[in-house]
Design a protein around this motif. Structure first.
Motif, mmCIF file in Angstrom:
data_model
loop_
_atom_site.group_PDB
_atom_site.id
_atom_site.type_symbol
_atom_site.label_atom_id
_atom_site.label_comp_id
_atom_site.label_asym_id
_atom_site.label_seq_id
_atom_site.Cartn_x
_atom_site.Cartn_y
_atom_site.Cartn_z
ATOM 1 N N LEU A 4 46.295 41.175 28.733
ATOM 2 C CA LEU A 4 47.095 42.349 28.824
ATOM 3 C C LEU A 4 45.810 43.545 28.470
ATOM 4 C CD1 LEU A 4 49.934 41.938 26.211
ATOM 5 C CD2 LEU A 4 49.897 42.552 28.698
ATOM 6 N N MET A 5 44.879 43.141 27.624
ATOM 7 C CA MET A 5 43.780 44.087 27.567
ATOM 8 C C MET A 5 43.225 44.472 28.921
ATOM 9 S SD MET A 5 43.723 45.339 24.637
ATOM 10 C CE MET A 5 42.413 46.456 25.031
ATOM 11 N N LEU A 6 42.854 43.385 29.793
ATOM 12 C CA LEU A 6 42.203 43.689 30.935
ATOM 13 C C LEU A 6 43.056 44.508 31.951
ATOM 14 C CD1 LEU A 6 39.909 43.061 32.957
ATOM 15 C CD2 LEU A 6 41.242 40.965 33.794
ATOM 16 N N ALA A 7 44.442 44.359 31.891
ATOM 17 C CA ALA A 7 45.332 45.041 32.824
ATOM 18 C C ALA A 7 45.192 46.557 32.283
ATOM 19 C CB ALA A 7 46.771 44.277 32.624
ATOM 20 N N PHE A 8 45.284 46.582 30.864
ATOM 21 C CA PHE A 8 45.194 48.000 30.367
ATOM 22 C C PHE A 8 44.038 48.693 30.938
ATOM 23 C CE2 PHE A 8 43.793 51.026 27.324
ATOM 24 C CZ PHE A 8 44.746 51.949 27.296
ATOM 25 N N MET A 9 42.722 48.050 30.663
ATOM 26 C CA MET A 9 41.554 48.599 31.198
ATOM 27 C C MET A 9 41.574 48.956 32.730
ATOM 28 S SD MET A 9 39.438 48.833 28.641
ATOM 29 C CE MET A 9 37.647 48.995 29.152
ATOM 30 N N ALA A 10 42.001 47.963 33.194
ATOM 31 C CA ALA A 10 41.987 48.301 34.856
ATOM 32 C C ALA A 10 42.951 49.418 35.171
ATOM 33 C CB ALA A 10 42.412 46.939 35.752
ATOM 34 N N PRO B 68 34.755 39.875 31.071
ATOM 35 C CA PRO B 68 34.276 38.904 29.965
ATOM 36 C C PRO B 68 34.538 39.494 28.644
ATOM 37 C CG PRO B 68 32.570 39.717 31.216
ATOM 38 C CD PRO B 68 33.769 40.194 32.153
ATOM 39 N N LEU B 69 34.441 40.810 28.650
ATOM 40 C CA LEU B 69 34.606 41.560 27.234
ATOM 41 C C LEU B 69 36.256 41.217 26.711
ATOM 42 C CD1 LEU B 69 32.980 44.769 27.542
ATOM 43 C CD2 LEU B 69 32.126 42.870 26.200
#
Length: 100
Positions: free
Chosen positions: A39-45, A68-69
């Protein structure tokens, strides 16, 4: 006895034994890295694509660093969540033993 104080305590008493039975690493990898980190990766992207624009030359680098973060963040979230739920679960088990 199902009369636990908080909603978190009730959830832990009812749901945690089944989750716990699958093991810590199953929980950490699935819920922590997969779900929370994903979810965090999708939000960041989405946020970085909107901020920089989809054709910005550094967008792939930013997203490559985010992967990776977000995975590390998910790992930490999973481990902390496991630890806190275990503490609540053991406290509830102790309370149950001490009831007359």
């Amino acid at each position: 006895m199902n009369d636990f104080g908080s909603r978190a305590a009730r959830w832990t008493a009812v749901k945690w034994p089944a989750i716990r039975a699958r093991g810590m690493w199953h929980f950490v990898l699935l819920k922590g890295v997969g779900f929370w980190g994903g979810l965090m990766l999708a939000f960041m992207a989405i946020a970085m694509t909107l901020q920089l624009g989809p054709w910005h030359p550094r967008l792939p680098l930013v997203l490559a660093i985010a992967v990776p973060l977000c995975a590390i963040g998910g790992l930490i979230w999973g481990l902390l969540t496991w630890t806190f739920n275990e503490r609540i679960f053991h406290a509830l088990q102790q309370q149950k033993k001490n009831l007359p």
